[in-house]
Design a protein around this motif. Structure first.
Motif, PDB file in Angstrom:
ATOM      1  N   UNK A 170      -1.612  -7.120   4.641  1.00 55.70           N
ATOM      2  CA  UNK A 170      -1.903  -5.766   5.128  1.00 55.70           C
ATOM      3  C   UNK A 170      -1.101  -4.751   4.321  1.00 55.70           C
ATOM      4  N   UNK A 171      -1.765  -3.685   3.972  1.00 56.58           N
ATOM      5  CA  UNK A 171      -1.084  -2.596   3.268  1.00 56.58           C
ATOM      6  C   UNK A 171      -0.249  -1.835   4.301  1.00 56.58           C
ATOM      7  N   UNK A 172       1.011  -1.576   4.003  1.00 55.36           N
ATOM      8  CA  UNK A 172       1.905  -0.928   4.971  1.00 55.36           C
ATOM      9  C   UNK A 172       1.656   0.584   5.028  1.00 55.36           C
ATOM     10  N   UNK A 173       1.403   1.162   3.883  1.00 53.99           N
ATOM     11  CA  UNK A 173       1.252   2.623   3.800  1.00 53.99           C
ATOM     12  C   UNK A 173       0.156   3.131   4.745  1.00 53.99           C
ATOM     13  N   UNK A 178       9.323   2.902   6.431  1.00 50.09           N
ATOM     14  CA  UNK A 178       9.159   4.322   6.084  1.00 50.09           C
ATOM     15  C   UNK A 178       9.063   4.490   4.566  1.00 50.09           C
ATOM     16  N   UNK A 179       9.901   3.757   3.837  1.00 44.84           N
ATOM     17  CA  UNK A 179       9.890   3.860   2.370  1.00 44.84           C
ATOM     18  C   UNK A 179       8.533   3.407   1.810  1.00 44.84           C
ATOM     19  N   UNK A 180       7.881   2.491   2.540  1.00 46.75           N
ATOM     20  CA  UNK A 180       6.569   1.996   2.086  1.00 46.75           C
ATOM     21  C   UNK A 180       5.425   2.897   2.558  1.00 46.75           C
ATOM     22  N   UNK A 181       5.762   3.982   3.262  1.00 43.91           N
ATOM     23  CA  UNK A 181       4.731   4.944   3.652  1.00 43.91           C
ATOM     24  C   UNK A 181       4.181   4.774   5.055  1.00 43.91           C
ATOM     25  N   UNK A 182       4.863   3.981   5.903  1.00 45.02           N
ATOM     26  CA  UNK A 182       4.413   3.822   7.293  1.00 45.02           C
ATOM     27  C   UNK A 182       5.112   4.845   8.197  1.00 45.02           C
ATOM     28  N   UNK A 183       4.656   4.917   9.449  1.00 41.14           N
ATOM     29  CA  UNK A 183       5.375   5.638  10.498  1.00 41.14           C
ATOM     30  C   UNK A 183       5.945   4.589  11.444  1.00 41.14           C
ATOM     31  N   UNK A 219       2.618  -8.002   4.182  1.00 39.85           N
ATOM     32  CA  UNK A 219       1.726  -7.813   3.031  1.00 39.85           C
ATOM     33  C   UNK A 219       0.944  -9.075   2.644  1.00 39.85           C
ATOM     34  N   UNK A 220       1.476 -10.239   3.035  1.00 37.99           N
ATOM     35  CA  UNK A 220       0.832 -11.497   2.612  1.00 37.99           C
ATOM     36  C   UNK A 220      -0.095 -11.981   3.724  1.00 37.99           C
ATOM     37  N   UNK A 221      -1.367 -11.753   3.525  1.00 43.14           N
ATOM     38  CA  UNK A 221      -2.328 -11.939   4.601  1.00 43.14           C
ATOM     39  C   UNK A 221      -2.423 -13.345   5.170  1.00 43.14           C
ATOM     40  N   UNK A 222      -1.981 -14.358   4.413  1.00 41.60           N
ATOM     41  CA  UNK A 222      -2.159 -15.735   4.895  1.00 41.60           C
ATOM     42  C   UNK A 222      -0.973 -16.230   5.723  1.00 41.60           C
TER      43      UNK A 222
END
Ligand SMILES: NC(=O)c1ccc[n+]([C@@H]2O[C@H](COP(=O)([O-])OP(=O)(O)OC[C@H]3O[C@@H](n4cnc5c(N)ncnc54)[C@H](O)[C@@H]3O)[C@@H](O)[C@H]2O)c1
Length: 286
Positions: free
Chosen positions: A1-4, A26-31, A248-251
């Protein structure tokens, strides 16, 4: 999953591991929605220090109170949007001088079971239910609709277990409450897989955080002697990078990842190799 662009709930949000995880997200663009039991002013100031742009909010909520957690999760979802999971760090480790009367541990076992184990079930359930709410209640009523399945990745839950989750680790009461976190992780992953939500747990060795304040030397000494490598406490940034990798690693699903330098917590035996007796460490870890 993309975090941003996603929102994650981070429980125990002002604690050692959680604050580092929140910074990473937060650094990866999430809330992030931070849940903790510290006073609102303290939590708000902490959230503000993480993000001046309102991408971090604090909610004072006890994770053992299911109804309150439900309200808090909804609040974060409504305010920050795109709720995509949680990093569940809230937990306690109680310490006391131990004796050879096992029953003296029952009280602390019950307290840790409530926070570490029941709390984990509640957080996992309420976060998943909020992510799934539109599909679980398709007609907008209070009555759940039929079961449904998604091929889309819709959420990720990361639970913090512990190296002490091994059933033979020398933590009489804390260890089993963390073994149950691994069990909850696998059961939740199985149940939530059809709705596209993954669940995994991380089992760290020792991180120098407030959780370990006043910890006797037994476990740190054993770690220094018997971890394979590195033979030292680990940094919370190593947990955050593991959390990032899991998201980030979907599996990665239904698994417990040890971040412990290969330490098994069982090598030192009392009276052998100069081993100390864990029951005599002061204060003892329950
Ligand atoms: N620090 C370590 O060495 C270590 C090792 C293995 C596993 N863990 C696990 O990692 C997680 C995080 O540990 P940490 O070192 O960051 O601990 P910490 O004590 O720094 O943070 C834990 C946070 O949880 C909060 N909390 C406690 N009870 C709560 C409740 N009922 N509701 C909401 N919040 C509550 C506390 O206020 C605190 O801010 C814990 O689950 C812990 O058991 C830690």
């Amino acid at each position: 999953m993309k975090i941003s662009g996603k929102t994650f709930i981070v429980t125990g949000g002002t604690g050692g591991l959680a604050s580092d995880a929140a910074r990473m997200l937060l650094a990866e663009g999430a809330s992030v929605g931070l849940f903790d039991v510290v006073p609102t002013e303290t939590g708000d100031a902490f959230a503000q220090s993480l993000s001046g742009e309102g991408k971090a909010i604090y909610v004072k909520v006890d994770i053992t109170d299911s109804a309150a957690v439900k309200v808090a999760v909804r609040l974060v979802s409504d305010k920050l949007h795109n709720l995509a999971g949680c990093v569940h760090c809230a937990g306690i480790s109680l310490k006391r001088p131990l004796s050879n009367v096992v029953a003296e541990s029952i009280g602390n076992f019950e307290k840790m079971l409530k926070v570490n184990t029941v709390g984990t079930f509640i957080v996992n359930a309420q976060v998943a239910d909020e992510i799934n709410r539109p599909l679980n209640f398709p007609d907008g009523s209070d009555k759940p609709g039929p079961f449904w399945t998604s091929d889309e990745e819709r959420g990720v839950i990361v639970n913090l277990a512990s190296a002490a989750s091994r059933p033979y680790a020398r933590t009489l009461a804390y260890g089993p409450t963390k073994a149950a976190v691994v069990g909850i992780t696998e059961a939740m992953a199985d149940f939530l897989g059809p709705s596209g939500i993954r669940v995994a747990s991380i089992s760290p060795s020792i991180i120098m955080s407030p959780l370990n304040a006043g910890l006797g030397g037994f476990f740190t000494d054993d770690l220094l002697k018997h971890a394979i490598f590195p033979r030292a406490p680990i940094g919370s940034e190593q947990i955050s990078s593991t959390i990032k990798w899991i998201i980030e690693t979907g599996a990665i699903n239904a698994t417990n990842i040890f971040v412990d330098g290969g330490w098994k917590m069982v090598v030192t035996k009392p009276g052998i190799e100069g081993g100390k007796d864990p029951r005599e460490s002061w204060p003892g870890v329950e």
